[in-house]
Design a protein around this motif. Structure first.
Motif, short mmCIF file in Angstrom:
data_model
loop_
_atom_site.label_atom_id
_atom_site.label_comp_id
_atom_site.label_asym_id
_atom_site.label_seq_id
_atom_site.Cartn_x
_atom_site.Cartn_y
_atom_site.Cartn_z
N SER A 39 -12.26 -11.45 -29.81
CA SER A 39 -12.21 -12.96 -29.39
C SER A 39 -10.82 -13.45 -30.24
O SER A 39 -10.20 -14.26 -29.67
N GLU A 199 -12.81 -26.85 -26.92
CA GLU A 199 -13.60 -25.63 -27.94
C GLU A 199 -14.91 -25.99 -28.08
O GLU A 199 -15.53 -24.96 -28.17
N ILE A 203 -17.65 -23.04 -27.92
CA ILE A 203 -18.20 -22.61 -29.08
C ILE A 203 -19.59 -22.47 -28.82
O ILE A 203 -20.50 -21.51 -29.48
N SER A 206 -20.31 -19.39 -26.94
CA SER A 206 -20.07 -18.53 -27.74
C SER A 206 -21.49 -17.92 -28.38
O SER A 206 -21.74 -16.84 -28.99
N GLN A 230 -15.34 -12.68 -23.98
CA GLN A 230 -14.72 -13.29 -25.04
C GLN A 230 -13.69 -13.18 -25.25
O GLN A 230 -12.73 -14.20 -25.78
N LEU A 260 -11.45 -20.17 -35.46
CA LEU A 260 -12.82 -20.73 -35.39
C LEU A 260 -13.63 -20.28 -34.22
O LEU A 260 -14.63 -19.83 -34.19
N TYR A 261 -12.86 -20.28 -33.06
CA TYR A 261 -13.38 -19.58 -31.91
C TYR A 261 -13.76 -18.11 -32.03
O TYR A 261 -14.96 -17.73 -31.58
N THR A 264 -16.96 -17.47 -33.83
CA THR A 264 -18.45 -18.01 -33.37
C THR A 264 -19.33 -17.09 -32.74
O THR A 264 -20.59 -16.90 -33.01
N THR A 265 -18.74 -15.95 -31.90
CA THR A 265 -19.79 -15.30 -31.23
C THR A 265 -20.27 -14.12 -32.40
O THR A 265 -21.56 -13.75 -32.22
#
Length: 349
Positions: A39, A199, A203, A206, A230, A260-261, A264-265
């Motif tokens: 990701s 985003e 998010i 995710s 992802q 940050l992305y 998240t997952t």
């Protein structure tokens, strides 16, 4: 009556109880770090590559990543968000009231109108602020790194381009002498609003994907799909972040958003592993929460995909409308490829 009671008991059992999955626990834990790398790399690479002085990435590669990512975002909205929302809010575990109205579609529509109103208010405020400063605002030039544009009916002539270029150059020179380095502006605000909306929707999606991956019975198949999903989605987001035109002291914003992305997952997976003994993805509460969030997220990405990406990158982009047929076909083909690949992944996730 006995048969009916038996069916109701089975449904109640499915909706109330969940067997915690202990299979592939080592791989489930490793998935946190594998998905984190995929990701983050997908989202961060376009940002860093565009800024790099030693990594000479051809513009055609950036264009491919940008348009491929646009297709990924649109397919994510319909295939990976809206479809699961319809399924979740139509679950047998929910009361009959949930089946009397298409709540998922209504929430998607509510999200679209909400984002529209937010952007409308933001840009009216921005236009007013610019007017007070004696500047004009191009209503078609905002968004996710889009170039200022005027739509197909307003394509400038070569003479107009030269004049506009000279005027803009003079204005930039005047501003640099009068006010020093470019700082926070209305344009900066509009860019951050556009990317922030995108985003936020990604998010939410995710985190739910990570939570599902942690407790899903068909872990191996879903794990492979999520890694690709992802990474491609990160590429779509990262290509938008890379084209944000910000002052030097705000260059950390795209990097922060990409990182940050990336987290998240993995965060969703970690939460899922922590609550796997009590979390039942088929329960009434889980179905409502995931269905509502997916529906709202789908509206965000539908609006972003169709308005910010389709309209502003093509119809209202004077550079694209004046481009050669080959360049236009390349851009549209890249977008369709991204949508096709992401839609195909929806067969397994």
């Amino acid at each position: 009556m006995d048969a009916v009671d038996a069916i109701e008991n089975v449904e109640l059992n499915v909706c109330s109880h969940h067997r915690a999955e202990h299979d592939f626990m080592n791989l489930r834990i490793a998935a946190i770090f594998i998905v984190l790398v995929g990701s983050t790399t997908g989202a961060l690479f376009p940002v860093l590559a565009r800024r790099s002085t030693w990594l000479q990435v051809p513009k055609s590669v950036f264009d491919f990543a940008k348009y491929f990512g646009s297709g990924v975002i649109i397919a994510t909205a319909f295939i990976h968000l809206l479809a699961p929302a319809l399924e979740a809010l139509g679950s047998e575990c929910l009361s009959d009231g949930w089946k009397e109205y298409p709540y998922a579609l209504a929430l998607c529509m509510l999200s679209i109108f909400s984002i529209f109103v937010i952007e409308l208010v933001a840009f009216r405020w921005g236009t007013t602020k610019l007017a007070k400063l004696g500047k004009s605002h191009d209503s078609h030039g905002h968004g996710l790194g889009a170039h200022a544009s005027h739509g197909p009916e307003g394509l400038p002539s070569k003479t107009e381009k030269t004049v506009d270029s000279d005027v803009e150059s003079a204005q930039d020179t005047h501003e640099s002498h009068s006010h020093g380095p470019r700082s926070w502006s209305t344009d900066t605000t509009t860019q951050i609003i556009g990317v922030g909306i995108l985003e936020f929707g990604v998010i939410l999606h995710s985190i739910l994907i990570g939570l599902t991956l942690a407790v899903d019975e068909d872990f191996k198949i879903l794990f492979i799909v999520v890694v690709f999903h992802q990474t491609f989605e990160g590429l779509g987001l990262g290509s938008r972040l890379a084209y944000m035109d910000l002052a030097a002291k705000y260059h950390w914003i795209p990097v922060f958003a990409a990182v940050l992305y990336g987290f998240t997952t993995p965060l969703g997976i970690a939460i899922g592993l922590g609550v796997r003994h009590s979390y039942n993805p088929a329960s009434t509460t889980a179905s409502i929460v995931s269905g509502v969030l997916d529906a709202l997220s789908s509206g965000i990405l539908v609006y972003t995909g169709l308005v910010e990406l389709f309209a502003h990158e093509f119809l209202f982009n004077k550079e694209m409308m004046a481009a050669s047929n080959a360049k236009l076909a390349y851009a549209v083909g890249s977008m369709m490829l991204g949508a096709g690949v992401m839609a195909l992944l929806g067969k397994w996730a």
